[in-house]
Design a protein around this motif. Structure first.
Motif, PDB file in Angstrom:
ATOM      1  N   LEU A 107       0.866  -1.187   0.000  1.00  0.00           N
ATOM      2  CA  LEU A 107       0.000   0.000   0.000  1.00  0.00           C
ATOM      3  C   LEU A 107       0.896   1.228   0.000  1.00  0.00           C
ATOM      4  O   LEU A 107       1.779   1.363   0.861  1.00  0.00           O
ATOM      5  N   ILE A 108       0.656   2.106  -0.970  1.00  0.00           N
ATOM      6  CA  ILE A 108       1.481   3.319  -1.079  1.00  0.00           C
ATOM      7  C   ILE A 108       0.632   4.503  -0.650  1.00  0.00           C
ATOM      8  O   ILE A 108      -0.459   4.716  -1.181  1.00  0.00           O
ATOM      9  N   LEU A 109       1.135   5.265   0.303  1.00  0.00           N
ATOM     10  CA  LEU A 109       0.413   6.469   0.723  1.00  0.00           C
ATOM     11  C   LEU A 109       0.994   7.654  -0.038  1.00  0.00           C
ATOM     12  O   LEU A 109       2.141   8.047   0.187  1.00  0.00           O
ATOM     13  N   GLY A 110       0.201   8.199  -0.964  1.00  0.00           N
ATOM     14  CA  GLY A 110       0.652   9.374  -1.698  1.00  0.00           C
ATOM     15  C   GLY A 110       0.786   9.106  -3.177  1.00  0.00           C
ATOM     16  O   GLY A 110       1.295   8.069  -3.593  1.00  0.00           O
ATOM     17  N   SER A 111       0.306  10.051  -3.953  1.00  0.00           N
ATOM     18  CA  SER A 111       0.252   9.886  -5.392  1.00  0.00           C
ATOM     19  C   SER A 111       0.914  11.070  -6.098  1.00  0.00           C
ATOM     20  O   SER A 111       0.481  11.512  -7.143  1.00  0.00           O
ATOM     21  N   GLY A 112       1.999  11.567  -5.477  1.00  0.00           N
ATOM     22  CA  GLY A 112       2.842  12.549  -6.159  1.00  0.00           C
ATOM     23  C   GLY A 112       3.843  11.790  -7.016  1.00  0.00           C
ATOM     24  O   GLY A 112       3.708  10.570  -7.214  1.00  0.00           O
ATOM     25  N   GLY A 162       5.288   8.584  -5.136  1.00  0.00           N
ATOM     26  CA  GLY A 162       4.380   7.447  -4.991  1.00  0.00           C
ATOM     27  C   GLY A 162       4.134   6.762  -6.327  1.00  0.00           C
ATOM     28  O   GLY A 162       4.088   5.523  -6.418  1.00  0.00           O
ATOM     29  N   LEU A 163       4.005   7.556  -7.375  1.00  0.00           N
ATOM     30  CA  LEU A 163       3.688   6.976  -8.687  1.00  0.00           C
ATOM     31  C   LEU A 163       4.894   6.263  -9.296  1.00  0.00           C
ATOM     32  O   LEU A 163       4.752   5.182  -9.882  1.00  0.00           O
ATOM     33  N   ALA A 197      10.035   4.900   3.352  1.00  0.00           N
ATOM     34  CA  ALA A 197       9.608   6.215   2.854  1.00  0.00           C
ATOM     35  C   ALA A 197      10.413   6.558   1.608  1.00  0.00           C
ATOM     36  O   ALA A 197      11.601   6.258   1.524  1.00  0.00           O
ATOM     37  N   ILE A 198       9.729   7.168   0.637  1.00  0.00           N
ATOM     38  CA  ILE A 198      10.366   7.565  -0.623  1.00  0.00           C
ATOM     39  C   ILE A 198       9.879   8.971  -0.988  1.00  0.00           C
ATOM     40  O   ILE A 198       8.694   9.266  -0.852  1.00  0.00           O
ATOM     41  N   GLY A 199      10.790   9.804  -1.473  1.00  0.00           N
ATOM     42  CA  GLY A 199      10.406  11.160  -1.896  1.00  0.00           C
ATOM     43  C   GLY A 199      10.600  12.161  -0.777  1.00  0.00           C
ATOM     44  O   GLY A 199      11.410  11.974   0.128  1.00  0.00           O
ATOM     45  N   ASN A 200       9.807  13.218  -0.799  1.00  0.00           N
ATOM     46  CA  ASN A 200       9.963  14.286   0.194  1.00  0.00           C
ATOM     47  C   ASN A 200       9.654  13.808   1.612  1.00  0.00           C
ATOM     48  O   ASN A 200      10.000  14.483   2.585  1.00  0.00           O
ATOM     49  N   SER A 201       9.008  12.667   1.749  1.00  0.00           N
ATOM     50  CA  SER A 201       8.702  12.143   3.087  1.00  0.00           C
ATOM     51  C   SER A 201       9.961  11.637   3.792  1.00  0.00           C
ATOM     52  O   SER A 201       9.969  11.453   5.003  1.00  0.00           O
ATOM     53  N   VAL A 202      11.029  11.384   3.040  1.00  0.00           N
ATOM     54  CA  VAL A 202      12.287  10.917   3.631  1.00  0.00           C
ATOM     55  C   VAL A 202      13.096  12.084   4.143  1.00  0.00           C
ATOM     56  O   VAL A 202      13.787  12.015   5.145  1.00  0.00           O
ATOM     57  N   GLY A 203      13.042  13.173   3.388  1.00  0.00           N
ATOM     58  CA  GLY A 203      13.863  14.323   3.711  1.00  0.00           C
ATOM     59  C   GLY A 203      13.933  15.221   2.501  1.00  0.00           C
ATOM     60  O   GLY A 203      13.330  14.942   1.463  1.00  0.00           O
ATOM     61  N   PHE A 204      14.699  16.290   2.650  1.00  0.00           N
ATOM     62  CA  PHE A 204      14.710  17.267   1.569  1.00  0.00           C
ATOM     63  C   PHE A 204      16.002  18.059   1.590  1.00  0.00           C
ATOM     64  O   PHE A 204      16.484  18.446   2.642  1.00  0.00           O
ATOM     65  N   VAL A 205      16.567  18.265   0.410  1.00  0.00           N
ATOM     66  CA  VAL A 205      17.602  19.293   0.243  1.00  0.00           C
ATOM     67  C   VAL A 205      17.146  20.172  -0.904  1.00  0.00           C
ATOM     68  O   VAL A 205      16.487  19.711  -1.828  1.00  0.00           O
ATOM     69  N   CYS A 250       4.847   7.796   0.834  1.00  0.00           N
ATOM     70  CA  CYS A 250       5.199   8.773  -0.211  1.00  0.00           C
ATOM     71  C   CYS A 250       4.302   9.991  -0.018  1.00  0.00           C
ATOM     72  O   CYS A 250       3.757  10.551  -0.972  1.00  0.00           O
ATOM     73  N   SER A 251       4.129  10.377   1.254  1.00  0.00           N
ATOM     74  CA  SER A 251       3.162  11.428   1.578  1.00  0.00           C
ATOM     75  C   SER A 251       3.791  12.818   1.565  1.00  0.00           C
ATOM     76  O   SER A 251       3.223  13.759   2.104  1.00  0.00           O
ATOM     77  N   GLY A 252       4.959  12.963   0.944  1.00  0.00           N
ATOM     78  CA  GLY A 252       5.561  14.290   0.818  1.00  0.00           C
ATOM     79  C   GLY A 252       6.036  14.826   2.163  1.00  0.00           C
ATOM     80  O   GLY A 252       6.345  14.058   3.088  1.00  0.00           O
TER      81      GLY A 252
END
Ligand SMILES: Cc1cc2nc3c(=O)[nH]c(=O)nc-3n(C[C@H](O)[C@H](O)[C@H](O)COP(=O)(O)OP(=O)(O)OC[C@H]3O[C@@H](n4cnc5c(N)ncnc54)[C@H](O)[C@@H]3O)c2cc1C
Length: 497
Positions: free
Chosen positions: A6-11, A14-15, A319-327, A205-207
């Motif tokens: 189950l993937i949370l987030g469709s940015g 997630g896609l 977690a994948i994407g902005n939900s992991v972290g951000f630079v 993948c909830s950003g």
């Protein structure tokens, strides 16, 4: 054994994750929860070479369909208005991490005075061209030159969503309100409308909300604020009229940060990344509008914090994407990191026949952490070396930016200059995503001082200049972004895949 994901987030994160799973491990049941109320972030439009390679060569999404639907343009590198030179180009094509035959030193030593067009990649950028003409395809674009994309976030998301649907990914509309815990981590997501969604494994993948890793699992956040001082961006663009479509992203020094310019076919996207400690939102907006009179008068302000969660794989959650972290997007690395994370996860799951082990989880966490930390260090180097402006913010950057694992590299460079041996000073050397080429581009581009100057002999000077002339001529005969778009849309054009 993992059977239901189950993937949370469709940015975009997630896609890309959903498509990757269905393409490579088609037996998995993959569902995506998304909330139209929350929507997607709507920024993130420049990429490195890794994203086109991942989507088109690894996942094989189909060139014709992808280009027709997502309408990317091509990015050959980044032009930095940065440091003491008028500007310098960092193309994706290699130019500094080598030494041409018959020359006594690696290329970087010859680039102190003139760093323009020292390879075909930067010559293409100088000439506003994207691709050399391919003799075999009757003068069509030679796509073997390394390129990234400029791609509108909304179009990318729409394209990926339609591909995911065709691959059998199920979409569930709803807002997550909580989660149930079980023996292996999370057992079910709870939605506001009362739905309860079980799975064996969850991808967060909830950003920026980081609903599962950050909020439910409470993973520790590693802050990058001592290396990267910016925490906001003003974002706004305009419809293209007569402006040429540039084959590169611009990164331009600003009073309290820097501004990007990203080149879509019909739209020019600008954004000013700044430190809220150094400038107010109002002053940043004013500076942004002064530089960009065509931008909307009330551009959007996006807040972010730089850093990453210590682990990205905890229990049965990755977690994948902005939900992991951000630079910040100074090197447009986020989508590349998404692709890298998806590929590593799938390789581990394949090797484990979908029963991943504890050591796999540790390795995955180590690799993800390294990728983020290497990116932080690389971006920190940009700030440390930028002598363009002498104001409080930039003095603070030059003096106080923490360099993480880069101190040995800087020491070596200051003594020895652009030697190829700098490679052995890189953190996570053989896996470092920017490699020697990236570091040398920023060091040489910013004219970082070094002691061991090497002068060209007279013969070398003549042949070096001749070589640059050859690059320039080849680049001038190449195709612009607009010409390449026209060719790939003509009825005669055929993609190989
Ligand atoms: C200013 C700025 C500039 C950037 N520039 C670049 C760039 O040039 N290149 C680059 O690669 N990246 C860039 N990025 C990063 C970019 O945002 C990401 O690459 C990319 O868009 C990934 O986004 P995401 O899918 O992680 O998050 P999002 O797009 O935010 O998607 C999150 C998804 O989760 C859903 N969601 C969240 N909470 C819930 C909930 N409770 N219930 C249900 N659904 C939920 C949302 O609805 C959405 O579908 C930039 C980011 C910023 C802030």
């Amino acid at each position: 054994m993992i059977q239901k994901v189950l993937i949370l987030g469709s940015g975009s994160a997630g896609l890309i994750a959903a498509i990757s799973l269905k393409k490579i491990l088609p037996k998995l049941e993959v569902r995506v929860v998304r909330s139209s109320d929350i929507g997607v972030i709507g920024v993130g439009e420049g990429t490195t070479v890794s994203l086109p390679t991942y989507l088109l060569d690894y996942l094989k999404l189909g060139h014709a369909r992808f280009y027709a639907q997502a309408e990317p343009t091509w990015k050959m590198g980044i032009r930095f208005h940065w440091g003491p030179r008028d500007y310098f180009d960092y193309p994706f094509a290699y130019q500094l991490s080598g030494q041409w035959r018959h020359y006594s030193c690696p290329n970087g030593y010859y680039s102190d005075e003139n760093f323009h067009g020292i390879g075909l990649g930067s010559a293409l950028m100088e000439a506003n061209k994207a691709f050399p003409q391919h003799e075999k395809s009757g003068g069509g674009p030679d796509f073997s030159v390394p390129f990234g994309f400029h791609i509108e976030n909304v179009k990318l998301v729409q394209t990926l969503e339609s591909i995911a649907q065709e691959l059998g990914v199920a979409f569930i509309e709803g807002k997550m309100s909580g989660a149930e815990r079980g023996p292996s981590g999370i057992s079910a997501l709870l939605l506001e409308d009362g739905q309860r969604l079980e799975a064996d494994f969850f991808l967060d993948c909830s950003g920026f909300r980081s609903e599962l890793l950050g909020r439910v699992l409470g993973e520790e956040f590693v802050d990058y604020r001592r290396s990267l001082f910016c925490d906001r961006a003003v974002v706004g663009g305009w419809e293209r009229t007569t402006e040429t479509i540039l084959p590169y992203t611009i990164a331009e020094t600003m009073e309290a940060g820097w501004a990007w310019q990203i080149e879509h076919e019909h739209h020019i996207n600008r954004g000013y990344v700044y430190s809220s400690q150094a400038i107010s939102d109002e002053a940043a907006t004013e500076e942004f509008l002064r530089k960009n009179p065509k931008a909307p008068k009330t551009p959007r302000v996006v807040k972010f914090r730089s850093g990453r969660y210590r682990r990205v794989w905890v229990d049965n959650v990755v977690a994948i994407g902005n939900s992991v972290g951000f630079v910040e997007p100074l090197e447009a690395t986020a989508l590349m990191t998404v692709a890298r994370q998806c590929k590593n996860l799938i390789m581990l799951w394949e090797d484990a026949a979908l029963r991943p082990t504890e050591t796999m989880r540790s390795l995955y966490n180590q690799l993800s952490g390294e990728t983020f930390d290497d990116t932080r260090d690389f971006l920190a180097l940009h700030y440390k070396l930028n002598t363009r402006l002498d104001n409080e913010f930039w003095r603070h950057c030059r003096e106080d930016t923490e360099m993480g694992d880069l101190a040995p590299l800087l020491d070596f460079y200051h003594e020895n200059g652009p030697s190829l041996m700098n490679i052995y000073c890189l953190p996570s050397q053989d896996r470092n995503i920017f490699g020697l080429e990236g570091y040398l581009a920023i060091l040489v581009g910013n004219r970082a001082p070094y002691k061991a100057k090497r002068a060209l002999t007279d013969t070398e000077r003549v042949t070096w200049d001749d070589m640059l002339k050859t690059f320039r001529t080849r680049a001038e005969q190449s195709l612009s972004v607009a010409e390449t778009l026209a060719i790939i849309r003509s009825p005669q054009w055929r993609w190989n895949s």
